[in-house]
Design a protein around this motif. Sequence first.
Motif, short mmCIF file in Angstrom:
data_model
loop_
_atom_site.label_atom_id
_atom_site.label_comp_id
_atom_site.label_asym_id
_atom_site.label_seq_id
_atom_site.Cartn_x
_atom_site.Cartn_y
_atom_site.Cartn_z
N LEU A 259 1.31 -0.98 -0.02
CA LEU A 259 -0.32 -0.10 -0.20
C LEU A 259 0.78 1.32 -0.11
CD1 LEU A 259 -2.84 -1.00 2.28
CD2 LEU A 259 -3.30 -0.10 0.35
N ASP A 260 2.01 0.97 0.40
CA ASP A 260 2.82 2.40 1.12
C ASP A 260 3.58 2.98 -0.45
OD1 ASP A 260 2.46 2.45 3.35
OD2 ASP A 260 4.48 1.85 4.31
N TRP A 261 3.67 2.01 -1.43
CA TRP A 261 4.51 1.92 -2.37
C TRP A 261 3.76 2.51 -3.73
CZ3 TRP A 261 3.44 -0.62 -7.83
CH2 TRP A 261 4.67 -0.21 -8.52
N LEU A 262 1.98 1.90 -4.08
CA LEU A 262 1.40 2.26 -4.64
C LEU A 262 0.61 3.94 -4.22
CD1 LEU A 262 -1.79 -0.35 -3.87
CD2 LEU A 262 -0.09 -0.32 -6.65
N SER A 263 0.64 4.03 -2.84
CA SER A 263 0.70 5.13 -2.52
C SER A 263 1.87 6.30 -2.82
CB SER A 263 0.69 5.72 -0.83
OG SER A 263 0.02 6.93 -0.52
N ASP A 264 2.68 5.78 -2.44
CA ASP A 264 4.05 6.63 -2.62
C ASP A 264 4.36 6.92 -4.39
OD1 ASP A 264 5.33 7.12 -0.67
OD2 ASP A 264 6.10 5.15 -0.51
N ARG A 265 3.84 6.14 -4.88
CA ARG A 265 3.51 5.68 -6.72
C ARG A 265 2.74 6.99 -7.08
NH1 ARG A 265 8.26 4.08 -5.28
NH2 ARG A 265 9.43 3.14 -6.33
N GLY A 266 1.81 7.38 -6.64
CA GLY A 266 0.84 7.70 -7.28
C GLY A 266 -0.43 6.49 -7.49
N LEU A 267 -0.40 5.82 -7.21
CA LEU A 267 -1.41 4.45 -7.80
C LEU A 267 -2.29 4.77 -6.84
CD1 LEU A 267 1.21 2.32 -9.09
CD2 LEU A 267 0.37 4.56 -10.14
N LEU A 268 -2.76 5.24 -6.01
CA LEU A 268 -3.65 5.18 -4.75
C LEU A 268 -4.30 6.02 -5.03
CD1 LEU A 268 -4.48 2.74 -2.42
CD2 LEU A 268 -4.03 4.58 -1.01
N THR A 269 -5.31 5.85 -6.02
CA THR A 269 -6.34 6.81 -6.40
C THR A 269 -8.15 5.95 -6.39
OG1 THR A 269 -5.84 5.70 -8.98
CG2 THR A 269 -4.84 7.87 -7.83
N LYS A 270 -8.91 6.90 -6.39
CA LYS A 270 -10.42 6.23 -6.72
C LYS A 270 -11.27 6.04 -7.97
CE LYS A 270 -11.62 9.54 -2.68
NZ LYS A 270 -12.57 10.24 -2.17
N LYS A 271 -11.00 6.33 -9.01
CA LYS A 271 -11.57 5.54 -10.12
C LYS A 271 -10.67 3.97 -10.42
CE LYS A 271 -12.65 9.83 -12.92
NZ LYS A 271 -12.53 10.45 -14.78
N CYS A 272 -11.85 3.34 -11.08
CA CYS A 272 -12.16 2.28 -11.66
C CYS A 272 -11.87 1.43 -12.74
CB CYS A 272 -12.32 1.08 -11.39
SG CYS A 272 -12.53 1.06 -9.12
N GLN A 273 -11.34 0.78 -13.48
CA GLN A 273 -10.87 0.69 -14.61
C GLN A 273 -12.12 0.14 -14.85
OE1 GLN A 273 -10.16 -1.22 -12.01
NE2 GLN A 273 -11.17 -3.75 -12.63
N SER A 274 -12.68 -0.49 -16.40
CA SER A 274 -13.78 -0.39 -16.87
C SER A 274 -13.36 -1.36 -18.25
CB SER A 274 -14.86 0.29 -17.41
OG SER A 274 -15.85 -0.09 -18.01
N ARG A 275 -13.56 -2.76 -18.61
CA ARG A 275 -12.84 -3.42 -19.88
C ARG A 275 -14.03 -2.32 -20.84
NH1 ARG A 275 -11.17 -8.75 -20.84
NH2 ARG A 275 -8.90 -8.75 -19.74
N GLU A 276 -15.27 -1.83 -20.68
CA GLU A 276 -16.55 -1.45 -21.53
C GLU A 276 -16.18 0.27 -21.23
OE1 GLU A 276 -17.75 -3.31 -22.76
OE2 GLU A 276 -17.32 -5.18 -22.02
N GLN A 277 -16.96 0.28 -21.86
CA GLN A 277 -16.80 2.55 -22.12
C GLN A 277 -17.28 2.64 -20.71
OE1 GLN A 277 -15.81 3.90 -24.44
NE2 GLN A 277 -16.28 5.89 -23.57
N PRO A 278 -16.63 3.51 -20.14
CA PRO A 278 -16.67 4.26 -18.25
C PRO A 278 -17.96 5.38 -19.00
CG PRO A 278 -14.61 4.53 -19.19
CD PRO A 278 -15.39 3.94 -20.44
#
Length: 346
Positions: free
Chosen positions: A287-306
């Motif tokens: 979690l620290d690594w995700l946060s330090d690299r700016g990856l701990l963010t709110k939007k989620c992925q979608s394979r379809e058109q968001p």
Amino acid sequence: MSVVVALDWTPNTNHTGLYIAKARGFYKDEGLDVKLVSPHVNNYKTTPANRVALKEALFAICPSESVISYHTHNGTKPQIRAVATILSTSTSAIVTLDSSGIDRPAKLEGKLYASYGARYEGRIVQQMIIDDGGKGDFVESTPPMLGIWNTLLEGKADATWVFMGWEGIEAEMRGVKLNVFKLEDSQVPYGYSPLLVTHPDTIEGSPDMVRKFLNATSRGYKLAAEHPEEAARIFLEAVQAEHVDCPLPEPLDASMVVKSHLYTAQHLLDGQGRWGHQELKAWDAFLDWLSDRGLLTKKCQSREQPDTANFTSLDGLRQGDVGDTIPRNSVDSSSLFTNDLLPPSN
């Protein structure tokens, strides 16, 4: 009591303890009637974690990223919680064909990566490229889930993420040389994967059932760790018996299963001989690594058109359409997992 377990992939040696526990009657000893559901039954239309979230399954196998995602998505997804890690140490890696000449992460620049479409996956790969001196520009494709490995073997993709104890063994036996980019070699303190997860409601409402399930499962994985060749034989017979009504897309190769068990057995138990035990510091580090690299963010992925403000495409995530930053101190690592339901002697 009937218990459905949603697997993360077609049966492989990451699942061996589950099949052994069923074949040897360990679940029956605990009063449990366990059904192991492979995702090939519906061509992976539903993720195993989502089956637990929807209460279609009591347990599922998924990576730590899925647990983090269910705890940090700002929509209405119910949470899941990890109750055991299947492997005590990482066996996953990004791989390319040796013949491709892509022998370091930076050389993935501009290449085609076959993705599982997970929330952090593409950005982890992107960060590995950047940390190795590249810009992090690559194409992230999403072929059918169960065919992703074959896209690499057939030259339809340049890289993908695999378990070295399964696809890595298959490549070795087929004489296919791979370039292997272990996450730890890129200073990525990758989280536990795969994990056994359940719904928090199940933990609260049926803790004794969870304990019984984990006790039997632990017995299965310990047998696999201590007697891998015997485990391979049991596993092969158990898989055939479990999936009579919906045969696997491809039959298992017995010699590969044996070799894979010998590899995986080394990663099942921790340094104290325990199966399933998770360390808070491991969750914190990832979690620290995700946060330090700016990856701990709110939007989620979608394979379809968001279609909502909470989602974006995989390309969008890599290009910075990630939503607000999630403060690291708002994610309590201890809420993501528990060791409390594992056997006390474990």
